[in-house]
Design an enzyme around this catalytic site. Structure first.
Site, mmCIF file in Angstrom:
data_model
loop_
_atom_site.group_PDB
_atom_site.id
_atom_site.type_symbol
_atom_site.label_atom_id
_atom_site.label_comp_id
_atom_site.label_asym_id
_atom_site.label_seq_id
_atom_site.Cartn_x
_atom_site.Cartn_y
_atom_site.Cartn_z
ATOM 1 N N LYS A 1 -13.699 -11.559 1.135
ATOM 2 C CA LYS A 1 -14.487 -12.053 2.259
ATOM 3 C C LYS A 1 -13.789 -12.537 3.583
ATOM 4 O O LYS A 1 -14.383 -12.488 4.489
ATOM 5 C CB LYS A 1 -15.615 -12.966 1.672
ATOM 6 C CG LYS A 1 -16.585 -12.462 0.643
ATOM 7 C CD LYS A 1 -17.477 -11.373 1.235
ATOM 8 C CE LYS A 1 -18.544 -11.029 0.493
ATOM 9 N NZ LYS A 1 -19.415 -10.096 1.225
ATOM 10 N N TYR B 1 -12.781 -12.354 -5.017
ATOM 11 C CA TYR B 1 -14.047 -12.566 -3.905
ATOM 12 C C TYR B 1 -13.493 -13.061 -2.704
ATOM 13 O O TYR B 1 -13.826 -12.543 -1.470
ATOM 14 C CB TYR B 1 -14.911 -13.335 -4.818
ATOM 15 C CG TYR B 1 -16.181 -13.539 -3.855
ATOM 16 C CD1 TYR B 1 -17.247 -12.668 -3.724
ATOM 17 C CD2 TYR B 1 -16.461 -14.891 -3.354
ATOM 18 C CE1 TYR B 1 -18.419 -12.760 -3.046
ATOM 19 C CE2 TYR B 1 -17.531 -14.994 -2.527
ATOM 20 C CZ TYR B 1 -18.646 -14.075 -2.340
ATOM 21 O OH TYR B 1 -19.696 -14.347 -1.554
#
Length: 244
Positions: free
Chosen positions: A156, A152
């Site tokens: 991002k 993640y």
């Protein structure tokens, strides 16, 4: 597969919402519609509130998705430029380097966050008006290391870098356009409530408020400097939008 376009006034503004059937996407579509925008939703299922839908097949690879959206949007607009492109597609995956699902999660996070951001960025170069607006979604956590959610954080952080690259001269982005990234901590989505039922919801950013904020940025009333990354800091049910 695209749904049939509906008639709209030539003066009506047009927004493309990528991820328009997700938790945040539905709210963003509703907010644009409430402000009398024409909306094209892009997702794996239709959003009946949108004026038109581009429904993607799960079997499509990255390049095929991008080319499909470009082709069907071009058919809808007949060469006319759109006013805003909003990417609210995304997801979450946890795990550190010892996680057996690390490779799978990295692939998933790249698809959901990086690939969707690249597709919408590419669309902006050819479909966005000269003074149009592009929004991508990063994450507050990805400003630093994310050892417990490697995939993640990696994805991002790449979105943050993409925003900076789009805003730089020579990127191919419309010269007078604005690109920005929002960096939520936790969004108050139905899925987050399902998996974190005992959390402090007053520290989660409400989707309705954020959606109307996005529309305000798109309309120029609250537009920020191109290339900005904006943290969403919610405390006690109140959200502040803090530029990095």
């Amino acid at each position: 597969m695209a749904s049939a376009p509906s008639a709209s006034s030539p003066a009506q503004k047009h927004a493309v919402v990528y991820g328009g059937s997700g938790g945040l996407g539905v709210q963003v579509v509703n907010a644009f519609k409430a402000r009398n925008w024409s909306v094209t939703a892009v997702d794996f299922r239709e959003n009946p509130a949108a004026d038109r839908n581009i429904v993607l097949d799960f079997s499509l690879v990255f390049e095929e998705k991008g080319k499909t959206v470009d082709k069907e949007l071009r058919a809808f607009t007949e060469g006319a430029k759109v006013d805003a492109i909003i990417n609210v597609a995304g997801g979450w995956a946890g795990g550190n380097l010892l996680d057996d699902d690390l490779y799978k999660n990295v692939t998933l996070m790249i698809s959901q966050s990086i690939n969707s951001s690249v597709i919408t960025a590419k669309l902006s170069a050819t479909h966005l008006k000269e003074d149009g607006f592009l929004l991508l979604v990063g994450a507050d956590a990805a400003k630093a290391g994310t050892p417990g959610m490697m995939a993640y954080g990696l994805a991002k952080a790449a979105v943050h870098q993409l925003v900076a690259s789009i805003a730089a001269p020579g990127s191919g982005f419309p010269a007078q356009g604005t690109v920005m990234g929002i960096l939520p901590v936790t969004l108050d989505t139905p899925m987050n409530r399902k998996f974190m039922p005992d959390a402090d919801f007053s520290s989660w950013t409400p989707l309705n408020e954020l959606s109307y904020k996005i529309v305000g940025w798109a309309e120029g009333a609250e537009r920020v400097e191109s290339g900005s990354l904006i943290r969403l800091v919610t405390e006690g049910g109140n959200t502040n939008y803090v530029k990095l």
